[in-house]
Design a protein around this motif. Structure first.
Motif, PDB file in Angstrom:
ATOM      1  N   ILE A 144       1.694   2.869  -3.514  1.00 49.19           N
ATOM      2  CA  ILE A 144       0.709   3.384  -4.472  1.00 49.19           C
ATOM      3  C   ILE A 144       0.987   4.841  -4.817  1.00 49.19           C
ATOM      4  O   ILE A 144       1.064   5.201  -5.988  1.00 49.19           O
ATOM      5  CB  ILE A 144      -0.735   3.211  -3.942  1.00 49.19           C
ATOM      6  CG1 ILE A 144      -1.076   1.723  -3.816  1.00 49.19           C
ATOM      7  CG2 ILE A 144      -1.724   3.912  -4.876  1.00 49.19           C
ATOM      8  CD1 ILE A 144      -2.418   1.449  -3.136  1.00 49.19           C
ATOM      9  N   VAL A 159      -1.551   0.943  -8.624  1.00 51.72           N
ATOM     10  CA  VAL A 159      -1.641  -0.090  -7.600  1.00 51.72           C
ATOM     11  C   VAL A 159      -0.626  -1.173  -7.961  1.00 51.72           C
ATOM     12  O   VAL A 159      -0.628  -1.679  -9.082  1.00 51.72           O
ATOM     13  CB  VAL A 159      -3.066  -0.689  -7.543  1.00 51.72           C
ATOM     14  CG1 VAL A 159      -3.116  -1.881  -6.597  1.00 51.72           C
ATOM     15  CG2 VAL A 159      -4.063   0.381  -7.106  1.00 51.72           C
ATOM     16  N   HIS A 181       0.804  -1.230   0.000  1.00 52.08           N
ATOM     17  CA  HIS A 181       0.000   0.000   0.000  1.00 52.08           C
ATOM     18  C   HIS A 181       0.837   1.280   0.000  1.00 52.08           C
ATOM     19  O   HIS A 181       0.515   2.225  -0.721  1.00 52.08           O
ATOM     20  CB  HIS A 181      -0.999   0.008   1.160  1.00 52.08           C
ATOM     21  CG  HIS A 181      -1.985   1.119   1.053  1.00 52.08           C
ATOM     22  ND1 HIS A 181      -1.760   2.349   1.631  1.00 52.08           N
ATOM     23  CD2 HIS A 181      -3.166   1.197   0.408  1.00 52.08           C
ATOM     24  CE1 HIS A 181      -2.781   3.140   1.339  1.00 52.08           C
ATOM     25  NE2 HIS A 181      -3.646   2.470   0.605  1.00 52.08           N
TER      26      HIS A 181
END
Length: 152
Positions: free
Chosen positions: A31, A37, A28
């Protein structure tokens, strides 16, 4: 109390939620940096586990690898360590496991790629004997491809 590090084992269907959670937590932060992503976050974890490609360590799961065997190499698709487990040797344990796994399968090398903006990996992989082979853009991903030949 046992001082042995947790072993690495094949993931089961019951591990899929943890595999998803650890992968998402690990990737995460990238990103914003890479602007897309990261591919491991979009993987079909259930399918990868069912195919025997996912190996986990820790109870609860603290880290995992996703690998695929090819005739001439083992492809290391993803290494994910939960941020809460950083600095505890989880990544090292997983990378050693990948080497042992490739050798057990009789494969001569391990290959992987990482996003060019994930500069932490550019410091880590060479420390474990991986050599940079090429930089290639695949769609939205600017990737550095590495290989590690395994001695017989």
């Amino acid at each position: 109390m046992n001082d042995h590090p947790p072993s690495v084992r094949a993931a089961t269907a019951a591990d899929v939620p943890a595999v998803r959670a650890v992968t998402d937590a690990a990737y995460h932060p990238y990103i914003a940096r890479i602007g897309v992503v990261p591919q491991p976050m979009e993987a079909d974890h259930m399918s990868d586990v069912a195919a025997g490609c996912v190996f986990v360590t820790g109870e609860p799961v603290a880290g995992l690898v996703v690998v695929s065997a090819f005739p001439d190499h083992l492809f290391l698709d993803s290494v994910a360590v939960h941020p809460d487990a950083h600095g505890r040797g989880v990544g090292r344990r997983l990378l050693h496991f990948v080497e042992e796994h490739a050798r057990a399968l009789g494969l001569p090398e391990i290959r992987l790629y990482t996003n060019a903006l994930m500069w932490e990996n550019q410091e880590i992989y060479p420390r474990y004997g991986y050599e940079l082979v090429e930089r290639r853009v695949d769609g939205p991903y600017d990737r550095l491809h590495y290989r590690k030949p395994l001695s017989r």
